[in-house]
Every structure is written in C-alpha cells, then in structure tokens.
Write a protein that holds these residues in place. Structure first.
Motif, PDB file in Angstrom:
ATOM      1  N   TYR A 104      69.034  42.096  34.773  1.00 30.68           N
ATOM      2  CA  TYR A 104      68.226  43.273  35.089  1.00 30.68           C
ATOM      3  C   TYR A 104      68.904  44.125  36.162  1.00 30.68           C
ATOM      4  CZ  TYR A 104      64.565  40.809  32.487  1.00 30.68           C
ATOM      5  OH  TYR A 104      63.844  40.155  31.521  1.00 30.68           O
ATOM      6  N   GLN A 105      69.454  43.477  37.177  1.00 26.22           N
ATOM      7  CA  GLN A 105      70.145  44.228  38.232  1.00 26.22           C
ATOM      8  C   GLN A 105      71.354  44.967  37.675  1.00 26.22           C
ATOM      9  OE1 GLN A 105      70.594  40.941  41.000  1.00 26.22           O
ATOM     10  NE2 GLN A 105      68.937  41.728  42.282  1.00 26.22           N
ATOM     11  N   LYS A 119      69.920  38.709  37.343  1.00 23.18           N
ATOM     12  CA  LYS A 119      71.256  39.326  37.399  1.00 23.18           C
ATOM     13  C   LYS A 119      71.437  40.346  36.276  1.00 23.18           C
ATOM     14  CE  LYS A 119      73.682  35.717  39.853  1.00 23.18           C
ATOM     15  NZ  LYS A 119      73.526  34.291  39.814  1.00 23.18           N
ATOM     16  N   GLY A 127      70.413  48.314  36.384  1.00 23.21           N
ATOM     17  CA  GLY A 127      69.807  49.268  37.300  1.00 23.21           C
ATOM     18  C   GLY A 127      68.420  48.927  37.804  1.00 23.21           C
ATOM     19  N   PHE A 128      67.923  47.751  37.500  1.00 19.11           N
ATOM     20  CA  PHE A 128      66.623  47.349  38.032  1.00 19.11           C
ATOM     21  C   PHE A 128      66.786  46.892  39.472  1.00 19.11           C
ATOM     22  CE2 PHE A 128      65.861  47.200  33.557  1.00 19.11           C
ATOM     23  CZ  PHE A 128      64.509  47.445  33.392  1.00 19.11           C
ATOM     24  N   GLU A 129      65.811  47.247  40.295  1.00 19.42           N
ATOM     25  CA  GLU A 129      65.803  46.847  41.699  1.00 19.42           C
ATOM     26  C   GLU A 129      64.544  46.055  41.986  1.00 19.42           C
ATOM     27  OE1 GLU A 129      66.195  50.260  44.211  1.00 19.42           O
ATOM     28  OE2 GLU A 129      67.922  51.026  43.110  1.00 19.42           O
ATOM     29  N   VAL A 130      64.670  45.140  42.942  1.00 19.70           N
ATOM     30  CA  VAL A 130      63.502  44.384  43.383  1.00 19.70           C
ATOM     31  C   VAL A 130      62.588  45.333  44.148  1.00 19.70           C
ATOM     32  CG1 VAL A 130      62.683  42.492  44.847  1.00 19.70           C
ATOM     33  CG2 VAL A 130      64.748  42.197  43.460  1.00 19.70           C
ATOM     34  N   GLU A 131      61.337  45.395  43.726  1.00 17.67           N
ATOM     35  CA  GLU A 131      60.359  46.260  44.385  1.00 17.67           C
ATOM     36  C   GLU A 131      59.348  45.456  45.188  1.00 17.67           C
ATOM     37  OE1 GLU A 131      58.716  48.787  41.337  1.00 17.67           O
ATOM     38  OE2 GLU A 131      60.429  50.144  41.493  1.00 17.67           O
ATOM     39  N   LYS A 157      60.203  55.322  34.266  1.00 15.69           N
ATOM     40  CA  LYS A 157      60.265  54.052  34.981  1.00 15.69           C
ATOM     41  C   LYS A 157      59.940  52.903  34.037  1.00 15.69           C
ATOM     42  CE  LYS A 157      58.768  51.647  39.094  1.00 15.69           C
ATOM     43  NZ  LYS A 157      57.934  51.603  40.276  1.00 15.69           N
ATOM     44  N   ASN A 164      59.059  48.865  34.397  1.00 16.99           N
ATOM     45  CA  ASN A 164      58.701  47.769  35.293  1.00 16.99           C
ATOM     46  C   ASN A 164      58.808  46.449  34.545  1.00 16.99           C
ATOM     47  OD1 ASN A 164      57.869  49.427  37.481  1.00 16.99           O
ATOM     48  ND2 ASN A 164      55.885  49.728  36.515  1.00 16.99           N
ATOM     49  N   ARG A 168      63.139  50.007  37.223  1.00 16.44           N
ATOM     50  CA  ARG A 168      64.310  50.854  36.961  1.00 16.44           C
ATOM     51  C   ARG A 168      63.817  52.281  36.803  1.00 16.44           C
ATOM     52  NH1 ARG A 168      66.637  53.400  32.649  1.00 16.44           N
ATOM     53  NH2 ARG A 168      68.893  53.536  32.630  1.00 16.44           N
ATOM     54  N   MET A 182      60.268  44.017  39.508  1.00 21.59           N
ATOM     55  CA  MET A 182      61.475  44.846  39.447  1.00 21.59           C
ATOM     56  C   MET A 182      61.175  46.133  38.706  1.00 21.59           C
ATOM     57  SD  MET A 182      64.432  41.966  38.667  1.00 21.59           S
ATOM     58  CE  MET A 182      65.768  42.959  39.327  1.00 21.59           C
TER      59      MET A 182
END
Length: 181
Positions: A148-149, A146, A152-156, A132, A134, A178, A176
C-alpha cells in the motif's frame, strides 16, 4: 460500475480480473467463507457476517449501478479465487472517497492478484474522479502495508487493541489513505 476484463499471467498463473456479475453470487458466497478461514488478516471468522447468494446478487447490482462503487473478481480456469471492492458513499460530503477491501484464496497468494486488484482499483478511481481511497490493515500484515505504501497510501491513524486474534492478543488496525488531488 462495470469495467472491461483484463488477462494477466504472473509466475506462470493465468488469471482474469473482471467486474463481478450476478452469476458469480453463489461462488462469491462460498469463496468469502473459505477466505475468512484461511487468514486472520480479515475482520471475520468463517461464517460470520455471512452473505448468501441473494445478498451477493444485491451487492453486485448496487455496485454495478453506482458510479463510485466497483466490485472486481479474479478468475482462474473459470473459478473465482478472490475479489475486491471499492465502496463509495452516497452522501455528498463523502462522495469523493471510497473504501477498498481485498481478499484472495491462500492457494493463490504470491501471484500478484492482490497487487493487480489494487492497481486496477487505483486506475479506476483516478480516472473516475475519486479523490481518496481508504483502507484498513492489520498491523501484522507487513507485506500488505509495504504494498500500500508503494502505491502512495499513508498511515492516517491506528485503532488500538482493535482486533483479538487466536493467540489471545489484541492488535492494532492501521488506517491508510491515498489522495489524488
């Protein structure tokens, strides 16, 4: 951990991404203060949480010795123009993850240096058993979010009213992550 240096040319700019070395410490200290004054996307005002040459030497030494840390610099014509770190945790329950941070001098924005740092850090993490990554990003930094997304990064989560900027307003910090399971 150390990695091999790589050369890139983007939009006519040739730069090298390589592991930080102790000889970089003084330059890193100066570059960090300059970057802090060029953007509000980072946590610090210029000179806050100052790390001097000896402090950077210690960080570089520790990052070189630890398998779940990496410290990269971007170099243009023998000048450091940015750096990134993935800092792992020595606690067993958290040893599977790292915290990613990046900064690049404003004159070198638009040359893909931040993107290259991200790609190299992800590649390093994926090949070294890191599960992971962060990171924290200011809500106003749309371009970074954008990017990071895209990787494959997601908002956590979000931290409300987390940063007070020069306009007198408070802003969210977006957390965020991944995963690589």
């Amino acid at each position: 951990m150390l990695v091999d240096s790589k050369e890139f040319t983007i939009n006519g700019l040739r730069y090298i991404i390589r592991s930080a070395m102790e000889k970089d410490a003084k330059s890193l200290s100066e570059v960090r203060v300059q970057i802090d004054g060029e953007t509000e996307n980072l946590d610090r005002e210029p000179g806050e949480a100052y790390i001097d040459e000896s402090g950077f030497k210690q960080v570089i030494k520790e990052d070189t010795e630890r398998a779940n840390n990496i410290f990269l610099v971007a170099e243009v014509n023998d000048r450091i123009v940015g750096f990134c770190r993935c800092e792992g945790n020595q606690l067993k329950r958290s040893s599977h993850k790292v915290e990613f941070g990046v900064c690049v001098l404003k004159d070198y924005w638009g040359y893909g240096i931040g993107k290259t740092f991200l790609e190299e850090s992800i590649q390093w993490a994926d090949t070294n058993g890191i599960k992971k990554i962060n990171l924290n990003v200011l809500e106003t930094n749309d371009k970074a979010i954008k990017l990071y997304q895209k990787y494959g990064f997601e908002v956590e989560g979000t931290l409300k009213n987390d940063k007070l900027l020069s306009d007198g307003n408070y802003y969210l910090t977006i957390l965020m992550g991944r995963l690589n399971f």
